[in-house]
Design an enzyme around this catalytic site. Structure first.
Site: not given
Ligand SMILES: NC(=O)c1ccc[n+]([C@@H]2O[C@H](COP(=O)([O-])OP(=O)(O)OC[C@H]3O[C@@H](n4cnc5c(N)ncnc54)[C@H](O)[C@@H]3O)[C@@H](O)[C@H]2O)c1
Ligand SMILES: O=CCCC(=O)O
Length: 497
Positions: A175, A190, A192, A266-267, A294, A300, A397, A457
């Site tokens: 995406r 970078k 995950a 995207e949070l 799902r 998110c 969440e 989505s």
């Molecule tokens: N809005 C969207 O499209 C969307 C999609 C998927 C997930 N999410 C959100 O993501 C979260 C779950 O994912 P997660 O646990 O991987 O989130 P996270 O914020 O812990 O981590 C996301 C990414 O950021 C990196 N990261 C963490 N700390 C960092 C820093 N200080 N500097 C740079 N990078 C850093 C992680 O390694 C990872 O690659 C949930 O809150 C979910 O809702 C949002």
């Molecule tokens: O976690 C969020 C992404 C979900 C989606 O793209 O449908």
């Protein structure tokens, strides 16, 4: 129904052997400068799947050097050629769909059937942006006073840092990467730290599809902040696109303000799922199963609060519980698996803490409510009724297979409850009254709305939130704009002598 057999250990090993374990920098796979590696675990068994290179700040600097050097020549590659690279990548991912699905199931835990769905979804961004690459149009116009001409063009923003989460290992990467490629930007990805393997395999696909060296550089790391922090302050970086938690996003926004870096965020979400008294309850339950289960609820977009009219709450809860009870919890490679493990012990503990807190606060536990005994981070599908307003589970969440139900009486009350959150990603509304559905679209403070639908989505749609769910949109016509900037050229009157 999944009729595929359980995956053998030999098949798992053979597929894992095709995953590159180095960093991709300037077209070459190489070890980290420090020589360090880190382990990626299977959340269903806790066993190590692979060890991969662990990038540090020195590697991140090399990756940005490569991206910055490749930017000018990449921007000159024709839009058609950029689109064709994406189209080839789409074909390769589709041909290797089973490998990608298995890899995501192994490193992230989702059942294979769902992982196959993510391959289709993730690949679709490649196809969509292969078609959008040739449509970054500008315009030429006569100024209002007729005395000059106005040329408006779109240009690639330049080198981007892309940071992705663990929950959709392929789709969250494509995406971002697909629109950046389409727009003519170079990148440092970078991935995950918990699920970098899918990005490793996907980067190999992009190389095979003909992406020139330096355009996509991939730096998996176990030290995200220390490794990417210096890049965010480097003036050669022109864009940060982040998907992840609101907490980390907020910190990155603060860092990005130093160089006034362009950002897409995207949070997190806290989606309300509203069921009106006139809804088709069976359809609402089917939608709830999708919106809640799902990805084991680790999305998110997952429905986080079920706001149900009091006249249908008992019926909805009974039918929802019956469907949840049919979901077999097992490692995603098992043929019978419908619910895989959560990503790690910390996440599972947090889910359990929220459930325990809600029950202590007066919620009625209809089913589930505990971790599954044995290896892996499994949690029972859980349903809570009569959750009290103000209970913690309604404001955080959950990121697990847990559905809290709260009831309402009037439409105004439903709107108030739904909007009572700092998040604003998506909402779901079930009603047979189209006017009410449209009204809810106008009244709910979210970037997206599912009307009688539990998943919306789509690569062709603008995905994104308002309030603390983020900034910008991914996918749709809007997605490529995040990687383009607008340049205006004012031209003197061509009729003036
Ligand atoms: N809005 C969207 O499209 C969307 C999609 C998927 C997930 N999410 C959100 O993501 C979260 C779950 O994912 P997660 O646990 O991987 O989130 P996270 O914020 O812990 O981590 C996301 C990414 O950021 C990196 N990261 C963490 N700390 C960092 C820093 N200080 N500097 C740079 N990078 C850093 C992680 O390694 C990872 O690659 C949930 O809150 C979910 O809702 C949002
Ligand atoms: O976690 C969020 C992404 C979900 C989606 O793209 O449908």
């Amino acid at each position: 129904m999944n009729t595929q057999p359980t995956v053998t250990a030999e098949r798992e090993s053979a597929m894992l052997a095709t995953v590159p374990t180095g960093l991709l920098i300037d077209g070459h796979w190489r070890p980290a400068a420090s020589g360090k590696t880190f382990d990626i675990e299977d959340p269903a068994t806790g066993k190590v799947l692979l060890s991969i290179a662990d990038a540090g700040p020195e590697d991140a600097a090399s990756a940005l050097d490569a991206a910055a050097s490749a930017q000018d020549s990449w921007a000159k590659v024709s839009p058609r050629e950029r689109g064709e690279i994406l189209r080839r990548a789409f074909e390769i991912v589709t041909a290797r769909a089973e490998d990608f699905a298995l890899l995501m199931t192994l490193e992230m835990g989702k059942p294979l059937e769902e992982a196959r769905g993510e391959v289709t979804y993730g690949a679709e961004f490649l196809r969509w942006f292969s078609e959008e690459a040739v449509r970054a149009f500008g315009r030429y116009s006569v100024s209002p006073d007729g005395k000059s001409r106005m040329l408006v063009t779109k240009k690639p923003v330049g080198p981007c840092l892309l940071i992705t989460p663990w929950n959709f290992p392929l789709a969250m990467a494509t995406r971002k990467i697909a629109p950046a490629v389409a727009a003519g930007c170079t990148m440092v990805l970078k991935s995950a730290n918990l699920t970098p393997l899918t990005s490793q395999l996907f980067a190999a696909v992009m190389v095979e599809a003909g992406l020139p060296a330096g355009v996509l550089n991939v730096i998996p790391t176990s030290t995200a902040g220390a490794t990417t922090g210096p890049l965010i302050k480097d003036s050669r970086l022109r864009k940060l696109s982040f998907t992840g938690s609101t907490e980390v996003g907020r910190r990155l926004l603060a860092d990005a303000s130093e160089t006034v870096l362009r950002t897409s965020m995207e949070l997190g979400g806290n989606a309300p799922f509203v069921v009106f008294e006139d809804a088709d309850v069976d359809a609402a339950v089917a939608g709830a199963m999708l919106a809640k289960l799902r990805n084991m609820g680790e999305a998110c977009t997952a429905a986080n609060r079920f706001i149900v009219h009091e006249s249908v709450a008992q019926e909805f809860a009974k039918k929802f519980a019956a469907k949840m009870a049919e979901m077999t919890t097992a490692r995603g490679t098992q043929a019978e698996s419908k619910v895989g493990p959560l990503i790690d012990a910390k996440s599972r503990d947090k889910v359990h803490e929220l459930v325990t807190d809600a029950v202590r606060d007066g919620a009625v536990l209809i089913m589930g409510g505990a971790p599954v005994e044995g290896p892996g981070y499994f949690y029972q599908p859980t349903l809570l009724l009569d959750v009290r307003e103000g209970t913690r589970i309604l404001s955080e969440e959950i990121f697990g297979p847990v559905a809290p139900i709260i009831t309402f009486v009037t439409e105004d009350e439903a709107v108030r409850l739904a909007n009572n959150t700092d998040y604003g990603l998506v909402a779901y509304v079930f009603t047979k009254d189209l006017n009410r559905g449209l009204r809810m679209g106008e009244r709910l403070e979210t970037g997206m709305l599912g009307l009688n639908a539990g998943v919306i989505s789509n690569a062709a749609a603008p995905f994104g939130g308002v309030k603390q769910s983020g900034l910008g949109r991914e996918g749709g016509l809007e997605g490529i704009e995040e990687y383009l900037y607008t340049q205006y050229i004012g031209i003197a009157d061509p009729y003036a002598s």
